[in-house]
Scaffold this motif. Structure first.
Motif, PDB file in Angstrom:
ATOM      1  N   LEU A 372       1.811 -10.959 -14.879  1.00  0.00           N
ATOM      2  CA  LEU A 372       1.895 -10.486 -16.257  1.00  0.00           C
ATOM      3  C   LEU A 372       1.470  -9.015 -16.336  1.00  0.00           C
ATOM      4  N   ILE A 373       2.269  -8.250 -17.070  1.00  0.00           N
ATOM      5  CA  ILE A 373       1.961  -6.819 -17.225  1.00  0.00           C
ATOM      6  C   ILE A 373       1.829  -6.494 -18.702  1.00  0.00           C
ATOM      7  N   ASP A 374       0.773  -5.803 -19.040  1.00  0.00           N
ATOM      8  CA  ASP A 374       0.612  -5.395 -20.443  1.00  0.00           C
ATOM      9  C   ASP A 374      -0.265  -4.156 -20.497  1.00  0.00           C
ATOM     10  N   LYS A 375      -0.327  -3.612 -21.712  1.00  0.00           N
ATOM     11  CA  LYS A 375      -1.145  -2.408 -21.834  1.00  0.00           C
ATOM     12  C   LYS A 375      -2.609  -2.790 -22.038  1.00  0.00           C
ATOM     13  N   VAL A 399      -2.112  -7.524 -15.308  1.00  0.00           N
ATOM     14  CA  VAL A 399      -3.253  -8.117 -16.007  1.00  0.00           C
ATOM     15  C   VAL A 399      -4.015  -9.012 -15.028  1.00  0.00           C
ATOM     16  N   THR A 400      -5.269  -8.664 -14.787  1.00  0.00           N
ATOM     17  CA  THR A 400      -6.093  -9.493 -13.904  1.00  0.00           C
ATOM     18  C   THR A 400      -7.338  -9.943 -14.662  1.00  0.00           C
ATOM     19  N   LYS A 424      -4.077  -3.926  -7.570  1.00  0.00           N
ATOM     20  CA  LYS A 424      -5.314  -3.751  -8.334  1.00  0.00           C
ATOM     21  C   LYS A 424      -5.073  -4.085  -9.799  1.00  0.00           C
ATOM     22  N   GLU A 425      -6.162  -4.367 -10.509  1.00  0.00           N
ATOM     23  CA  GLU A 425      -6.083  -4.479 -11.967  1.00  0.00           C
ATOM     24  C   GLU A 425      -5.377  -3.218 -12.501  1.00  0.00           C
ATOM     25  N   GLY A 426      -4.390  -3.427 -13.369  1.00  0.00           N
ATOM     26  CA  GLY A 426      -3.707  -2.280 -13.966  1.00  0.00           C
ATOM     27  C   GLY A 426      -2.647  -1.657 -13.070  1.00  0.00           C
ATOM     28  N   ALA A 427      -2.333  -2.305 -11.919  1.00  0.00           N
ATOM     29  CA  ALA A 427      -1.283  -1.754 -11.044  1.00  0.00           C
ATOM     30  C   ALA A 427      -0.020  -1.546 -11.873  1.00  0.00           C
ATOM     31  N   THR A 428       0.721  -0.477 -11.581  1.00  0.00           N
ATOM     32  CA  THR A 428       1.875  -0.152 -12.431  1.00  0.00           C
ATOM     33  C   THR A 428       3.001  -1.159 -12.207  1.00  0.00           C
ATOM     34  N   LEU A 429       3.929  -1.145 -13.153  1.00  0.00           N
ATOM     35  CA  LEU A 429       5.092  -2.038 -13.038  1.00  0.00           C
ATOM     36  C   LEU A 429       5.815  -1.784 -11.714  1.00  0.00           C
TER      37      LEU A 429
END
Ligand SMILES: NC(=O)C1=CN([C@@H]2O[C@H](COP(=O)(O)OP(=O)(O)OC[C@H]3O[C@@H](n4cnc5c(N)ncnc54)[C@H](O)[C@@H]3O)[C@@H](O)[C@H]2O)C=CC1
Ligand SMILES: CC(=O)C(=O)O
Ligand SMILES: [Mg+2]
Length: 632
Positions: A372-375, A399-400, A424-429
């Motif tokens: 899951l990816i989010d801001k 998202v981690t 890592k947490e926040g790794a880019t798309l």
């Protein structure tokens, strides 16, 4: 569990269109000019060239006191239909080359004028030309209509309940002129498509959704009700716009907000206890909160969370089949979802449930396959010489469990340290796509173009033989990528779906890149209709799962092989009848069906699958001119 055979399509609107059977009479309490001003009874139209064409036969004119109020010539429904289409096509020709927004708003206006004057003809042209007209009355044009609502407003449609109406709603609901309402679509305008908070202007969405209910599910348009709950807006531009038609105050929050929704729901339920309420385009916090609050109390669902989930799941399963894999291989697919909002989290929940059923009910294991990816919004403190400066930064990425202030609804999908493949947490798309090599990249972020060239090119390294790209955000400019870019950068062997329509892509040498429209319009009409005819008091997960399974199994192997995951919108009535039947049968299986009208629960329970589809089909309203008979 996941059936692949398609039930034979039943006789639907097309055949009825040419039926010579005389429709039954329609009782009308009005006479004379009042009939001409009521779009439900009116049989006259005004087309672009300006004069009235009237479908009232002479005997009817005598009966209803219309003689002398209309020009003498009588023309048939079919002729009126042809004249409307002719003027529509000439408008299309005359606006060629003009910007998209100008053309589509002109088309919307001509349809809206017809809607205002003659509902029978309006819905007939809509049903018969749904492929051409859905992009006008629904996404993408409806987004433009909402944005320009103050300028386009001519006459109200639907009901408006505002924060100022607190304490009055129980009596206000009786101001609605129809005795019976079956289907309500409700919004508070806080998240209109990917366009954000449009306040009261969001009323265009319930209107468009209900038009789809009439066109796809044959819900009687006299029994639909679009509703705007105006609790204010946080859109500064609208608050400062002198033409803005809504409340000029910030949105109500917390208990004050919920008190308004509660009061509305109680009023609706008191007047029409069997009406189904579809929540639409609420910002995430209220979307989840209201779903939890009402789903066990009344017959309602949230389309963005639940309808979208079913459509996406059907597409995800279709893309497994497109790879030539058995459906059970779904548990091995790596899926990256961009956007942890109401739609993205709805999709993830349903997909995890489906995968864990396939894997023997092990949710913990199946969650592993989803990323899951989010801001994320973080506060940073800098020191510039002696001064400390605080700044808020937005990060978009994986998202981690390390993420602070994560919404509780997203928490189950946050990755634990051992599951992130060195990311890592926040790794880019881009980093995530490169590392995970997902089978599917699915966007519900509302961010146009976020699947950029680099991201799409990285999808060429996908572990799948046919990577799937779902750019589901609406309207078109908010799509995560265009169809053309997806086929150009990710390769010709991809499967592609978008929330708003794109044309198929010509790949040269006779090859076609098929574009699917992954939009909840394939499910919400069937969910609403099936629930209505079942007479169930709630819409359960089982009923929603049945709807998704039905859509997933609708396409043939041949279609799926070509990358066609969803039926053509031209057959939306057929698919809606099937989905409606699946929902109704699930309600029967769960012993929730209480029947509708004269058909009781026992009769529903005795219907075969084909009989249920037929029953649903027979209950779909279809527009024809009925002889009008005056009744005092
Ligand atoms: N195709 C379909 O049937 C449907 C499409 N949608 C579309 O999906 C979009 C989102 O809808 P909702 O989930 O209800 O909205 P939402 O506002 O609840 O969720 C959007 C999420 O995307 C995140 N986001 C924003 N910018 C981002 C970025 N640059 N990178 C990663 N994440 C980012 C936000 O933080 C938020 O969590 C809208 O455009 C809507 O039109 C929604 C429902 C159905
Ligand atoms: C399709 C839809 O419901 C949305 O974009 O919000
Ligand atoms: Mg929506």
């Amino acid at each position: 569990m996941w059936r692949l055979a398609r039930v034979t399509a039943t006789s639907l609107s097309r055949s009825r269109r040419f039926s010579t059977a005389i429709p039954g009479p329609c009782m009308v309490h009005k006479r004379g000019a009042d009939i001409l001003h009521d779009p439900w009874f009116n049989k006259a139209i005004k087309v672009i060239r300006g004069y009235d064409d009237t479908g009232f036969p002479l005997t009817e004119r005598d009966r209803l006191g219309l003689r002398g109020l209309l020009p003498p010539r009588v023309i048939s429904f079919e002729q009126q239909y042809a004249r409307f289409m002719e003027s529509y096509r000439s408008l299309e020709k005359n606006t060629q080359g003009q910007p998209y927004g100008v053309v589509s708003l002109a088309k919307w206006r001509i349809l809206n004028r017809l809607h205002d004057r003659n509902e029978t003809l309006y819905y007939r042209v809509l049903i018969d030309n749904i492929k051409d007209f859905a992009p006008i009355i629904y996404t993408p044009t409806v987004g433009l209509v909402c944005q320009n609502y103050s300028g386009l407003f001519r006459r109200p449609r639907g009901m408006y309940f505002s924060a100022k109406d607190k304490g009055e709603m129980m009596s206000m609901i009786y101001n609605w002129p129809a005795h019976q309402v079956d289907m309500i679509v409700l919004t508070d305008g806080s998240r209109i498509l990917g366009l954000g908070d449009l306040g009261v202007q969001g009323i265009g969405i319930p209107i468009g959704k209900l038009d789809m209910y009439v066109a796809a599910a044959g819900i009687n348009p006299q029994r639909i009700l679009p509703v705007m709950l105006d609790v204010g807006t946080n859109n500064q531009e609208l608050l400062e716009d002198r033409l803005y038609l809504g409340l000029r105050q910030p949105r109500l929050e917390g208990e004050e907000y919920l008190a308004i929704v509660d009061e509305f729901m109680e009023a609706v339920h008191t007047r029409w206890p069997k009406a189904i309420v579809q929540f639409e385009d609420f910002q995430m916090k209220w979307a989840f909160e209201t779903l939890q609050r009402y789903r066990k109390r009344v017959c309602m669902f949230n389309d963005d969370i639940q309808g979208t989930a079913g459509v996406a799941l059907a597409g995800l399963l279709g893309s497994v089949r497109a790879q030539g894999r058995p459906l059970t291989d779904f548990v091995n697919q790596k899926i990256v979802v961009v956007g942890a909002g109401s739609a993205g989290l709805g999709v993830l929940s349903m997909a995890v449930q489906a995968a864990s059923r396939m894997a023997g009910n092990s949710e913990a294991v199946t969650r592993n396959q989803f990323f899951l990816i989010d801001k994320d919004v973080r506060l940073y403190t800098f020191s510039l010489s002696q001064t400390c400066i605080e700044a808020l930064y937005q990060f978009y990425g994986l998202v981690t469990k390390e993420r602070k202030n994560l919404d509780p609804a997203a928490a189950p999908f946050a990755k634990a340290p051992g599951e992130i493949m060195g990311l890592k947490e926040g790794a880019t798309l881009l980093e995530v796509v490169k590392k995970v090599k997902p089978h599917v990249l699915l966007g519900l972020s509302g961010v146009g173009g976020i699947f950029n060239e680099e991201v799409l090119k990285a999808m060429r390294e996908s572990a799948s033989t046919k990577p799937a790209i779902f750019a589901m955000s609406n309207p078109t400019l908010n799509a995560e990528c265009t169809a053309a870019d997806a086929f150009k950068h990710a390769g010709e062997n991809i499967v592609f779906a978008s929330g708003s329509p794109f044309e198929n892509i010509d790949l040269g040498n006779g090859k076609v890149g098929y574009v699917n429209q992954a939009n909840n319009m394939y499910l919400f009409p069937g969910i609403g209709l099936g629930a209505l005819l079942s007479g169930a008091h709630f819409i359960t997960d089982g009923m929603l799962q049945a709807a998704a399974e039905c859509l997933a199994s609708y396409m043939t192997e041949e279609e799926i092989e070509k990358g066609i995951l969803y039926p053509s919108i031209n057959s939306i009535r057929q698919i809606t009848a099937e989905v409606g039947a699946a929902v109704l049968r699930a309600a029967v299986a769960e012993e929730l069906a209480e029947g509708h009208g004269e058909v009781g629960p026992k009769e529903l329970a005795h219907m075969s699958k084909e009989e249920t589809v037929e029953y649903i089909t027979q209950n779909m309203w279809f527009p024809v001119y009925s002889p009008l008979v005056h009744e005092k």
